[in-house]
Design an enzyme around this catalytic site. Structure first.
Site, mmCIF file in Angstrom:
data_model
loop_
_atom_site.group_PDB
_atom_site.id
_atom_site.type_symbol
_atom_site.label_atom_id
_atom_site.label_comp_id
_atom_site.label_asym_id
_atom_site.label_seq_id
_atom_site.Cartn_x
_atom_site.Cartn_y
_atom_site.Cartn_z
ATOM 1 N N HIS A 124 -19.896 66.531 0.164
ATOM 2 C CA HIS A 124 -20.653 67.010 1.306
ATOM 3 C C HIS A 124 -19.927 66.672 2.603
ATOM 4 O O HIS A 124 -19.321 65.600 2.723
ATOM 5 C CB HIS A 124 -22.065 66.406 1.318
ATOM 6 C CG HIS A 124 -23.015 67.117 0.411
ATOM 7 N ND1 HIS A 124 -23.936 68.014 0.865
ATOM 8 C CD2 HIS A 124 -23.149 67.076 -0.938
ATOM 9 C CE1 HIS A 124 -24.628 68.497 -0.158
ATOM 10 N NE2 HIS A 124 -24.165 67.942 -1.267
ATOM 11 N N PRO A 125 -19.982 67.541 3.587
ATOM 12 C CA PRO A 125 -19.324 67.281 4.868
ATOM 13 C C PRO A 125 -20.150 66.349 5.752
ATOM 14 O O PRO A 125 -21.357 66.214 5.565
ATOM 15 C CB PRO A 125 -19.243 68.673 5.502
ATOM 16 C CG PRO A 125 -20.468 69.365 4.986
ATOM 17 C CD PRO A 125 -20.646 68.869 3.569
ATOM 18 N N ALA A 137 -24.725 77.496 7.778
ATOM 19 C CA ALA A 137 -26.056 78.003 8.116
ATOM 20 C C ALA A 137 -27.068 76.872 8.207
ATOM 21 O O ALA A 137 -27.938 76.867 9.091
ATOM 22 C CB ALA A 137 -26.495 79.029 7.076
ATOM 23 N N GLU A 138 -26.955 75.902 7.313
ATOM 24 C CA GLU A 138 -27.911 74.800 7.305
ATOM 25 C C GLU A 138 -27.782 73.942 8.563
ATOM 26 O O GLU A 138 -28.779 73.589 9.199
ATOM 27 C CB GLU A 138 -27.698 73.959 6.039
ATOM 28 C CG GLU A 138 -28.187 74.655 4.772
ATOM 29 C CD GLU A 138 -27.556 74.141 3.498
ATOM 30 O OE1 GLU A 138 -27.875 74.684 2.428
ATOM 31 O OE2 GLU A 138 -26.728 73.205 3.578
ATOM 32 N N GLN A 139 -26.543 73.608 8.933
ATOM 33 C CA GLN A 139 -26.365 72.775 10.123
ATOM 34 C C GLN A 139 -26.791 73.535 11.381
ATOM 35 O O GLN A 139 -27.376 72.963 12.303
ATOM 36 C CB GLN A 139 -24.917 72.293 10.220
ATOM 37 C CG GLN A 139 -24.539 71.347 9.090
ATOM 38 C CD GLN A 139 -23.375 70.420 9.425
ATOM 39 O OE1 GLN A 139 -23.064 70.189 10.599
ATOM 40 N NE2 GLN A 139 -22.756 69.872 8.387
ATOM 41 N N SER A 168 -23.410 75.423 4.158
ATOM 42 C CA SER A 168 -23.479 74.274 5.069
ATOM 43 C C SER A 168 -23.481 74.711 6.517
ATOM 44 O O SER A 168 -24.177 74.130 7.366
ATOM 45 C CB SER A 168 -22.310 73.320 4.803
ATOM 46 O OG SER A 168 -22.479 72.646 3.573
ATOM 47 N N VAL A 217 -31.084 69.375 6.044
ATOM 48 C CA VAL A 217 -31.319 69.588 7.472
ATOM 49 C C VAL A 217 -32.364 70.662 7.737
ATOM 50 O O VAL A 217 -33.010 70.650 8.793
ATOM 51 C CB VAL A 217 -29.996 69.925 8.208
ATOM 52 C CG1 VAL A 217 -29.046 68.757 8.164
ATOM 53 C CG2 VAL A 217 -29.355 71.177 7.622
ATOM 54 N N PHE A 253 -23.402 60.805 5.103
ATOM 55 C CA PHE A 253 -24.857 60.873 5.255
ATOM 56 C C PHE A 253 -25.304 62.280 4.883
ATOM 57 O O PHE A 253 -24.816 63.272 5.425
ATOM 58 C CB PHE A 253 -25.247 60.566 6.705
ATOM 59 C CG PHE A 253 -26.712 60.715 6.980
ATOM 60 C CD1 PHE A 253 -27.620 59.762 6.550
ATOM 61 C CD2 PHE A 253 -27.200 61.823 7.671
ATOM 62 C CE1 PHE A 253 -28.979 59.895 6.797
ATOM 63 C CE2 PHE A 253 -28.548 61.974 7.921
ATOM 64 C CZ PHE A 253 -29.441 61.002 7.489
#
Length: 471
Positions: A371-372, A390-392, A388, A427, A423
């Site tokens: 995961h980033p 789109a989620e962030q 990721s 989100v 972490f």
């Protein structure tokens, strides 16, 4: 492929709105099984007499002999019971679907004429009222074809509905493959019609019933009085009517037999039920063919890619990114016992999580490390996966102020330094402020607590991603 063919989910928690005509809260459907003259009998070329669904307790077949009492009970159904029920339904102006055994119909021309005059649907109940379970596939296919041919000859048109009753594991498939039926009813699996796919053919299934059925007068546990039969039908109607009033209309199928409920002591309960439902508004009494036509028009089948039917490469390509950069999870999940229950988001999520949860700790840690960082260097360089990214963005992490970016950077570094992985948080369940609050709280967890929490968040992210891909 290890695949489980039974459908244990159906419509799940959110069945479709049946949208019955006129806004009806319930569809009530009466079936009259016409089997008299099609039952096991050495006169019909069978090995012995009939032993099923009569008023003879503990009846057994008599090999090579005629069973005079059994025969006369079936004859009562044709001679008297049918006409009592015919008068009852025509007087109430309630339409009926007849499940007609083709050989029985051929021996009852006056009853067939009365069915047609009343505009009752005459569906096929097979060629003979005998067991199909031990038939070879080709023999059963031939029996189905002959049932259609004889039905067409006797009734004047081919049947559009089919119900065997004493079916085999092949019956539904063989009838669907025949290709000419608007519906098949050899299932008892739902309160609503539904579709199945048999090769290139989309087959509508209208489930039937063995409990709201007068056969319980001939089986144990069962009904012994007309009042018990009436009360059971009334209870079923009342509950389904209430569900319909609450916005979830269903179908109530009721099964009848001329030689059973056609007897006066049993028919009284049916008459009571007909009188009871006549006082309700918003009740659609329909033939099964009417329900089939309505469903096909209102809820036509739509084919889609189903995970349990995909080849491995397509499965991994479609779902390999659900767990970040961890296609091995989808690859291993492909080997599980997948079935129709896994063709929806919740089911497939469960299958993928089983692989993740049972993996070695190092493999799970690898998923976490894949995961980033939140709002980290990969995001700045636009090197995140599409998911990721789109989620962030959904939490505003793609539009941070300089001060916020500095804060996230410091937290990321401190968290990784302490726990050994980025972490991770779903989100889309949060906004920027709650993400920061969670960040500052969780950084102080001990390693095992945070490893477990990070794994839960990974599963939640997978759940959200699958909800975007599947029903």
């Amino acid at each position: 492929m290890n695949r489980y063919p039974r459908d244990m989910i159906g419509y799940g928690a959110t069945p479709p709105d049946a949208a019955w005509p006129g806004g009806a809260k319930i569809a009530v459907q009466f079936v009259l099984n016409y089997e008299e003259g099609g039952e096991n009998n050495i006169l019909h070329g069978d090995a012995g007499s009939e032993a099923f669904l009569s008023d003879i307790p503990g009846a057994a077949s008599w090999p090579g002999q005629r069973h005079w009492n059994m025969e006369s009970i079936y004859e009562y159904g044709a001679r008297s019971g049918f006409w009592r029920l015919h008068r009852m339904f025509t007087a109430a102006k309630v339409p009926v679907t007849v499940y007609g055994v083709a050989s029985a119909l051929a021996r009852s021309p006056e009853q067939v004429a009365a069915m047609k005059a009343a505009d009752w649907e005459i569906a096929s109940h097979g060629l003979k009222w005998v067991e199909h379970k031990d038939m070879a596939v080709e023999d059963e296919r031939a029996a189905i074809a002959e049932a259609i041919r004889l039905h067409n000859e006797v009734v004047g048109e081919r049947p559009r509905g089919w119900y065997t009753g004493r079916c085999s594991e092949n019956t539904v498939r063989l009838v669907a493959e025949e290709g000419g039926f608007d519906y098949v009813s050899d299932t008892y699996d739902d309160d609503l019609p539904h579709w199945i796919e048999v090769g290139d053919h989309d087959q509508l299934i209208i489930p039937y019933t063995l409990e709201a059925n007068d056969m319980r007068f001939a089986t144990a546990p069962g009904y012994t009085t007309a009042e018990q039969f009436y009360q059971y039908l009334k209870d079923a109607f009342d509950l389904l009517y209430a569900e319909g009033a609450a916005g979830a209309p269903k179908m109530l199928s009721i099964g009848l037999h001329c030689r059973l409920v056609g007897r006066p002591g049993k028919a009284a309960g049916l008459q009571r039920f007909l009188d009871y439902i006549s006082a309700f508004k918003d009740v659609w009494c329909a033939r099964r063919i009417d329900i089939a036509t309505h469903w096909a028009q209102t809820h036509p089948h739509q084919r889609r890619n189903r995970p349990s039917q995909m080849a491995r490469a397509a499965f991994v390509e479609a779902f390999g990114g659900v767990f970040e950069h961890s296609a091995w999870i989808a690859n291993r999940a492909f080997d599980l016992e997948l079935g129709p229950a896994h063709d929806r988001a919740v089911g497939l999520h469960n299958a993928l999580c089983r692989i993740f949860r049972s993996a070695e700790r190092e493999d799970r840690l690898g998923v976490l490390r894949a995961h980033p960082d939140l709002a980290g260097k990969l995001a700045a360089a636009k090197r995140l996966t599409a998911e990721s990214t789109a989620e962030q963005a959904s939490a505003g992490l793609d539009a941070l102020t300089d001060a916020e970016r500095t804060q996230f950077s410091a937290l990321n570094a401190a968290y990784v330094d302490k726990h050994g992985f980025p972490f991770i948080i779903a989100v889309r369940d949060h906004d920027k402020a709650s993400i920061l609050q969670q960040f500052e709280t969780r950084i102080d967890h001990d390693g095992e607590t945070e490893f477990a929490e990070a794994c839960r968040q990974v599963e939640r992210i997978a759940e959200i991603r699958l909800a975007d891909l599947l029903p």
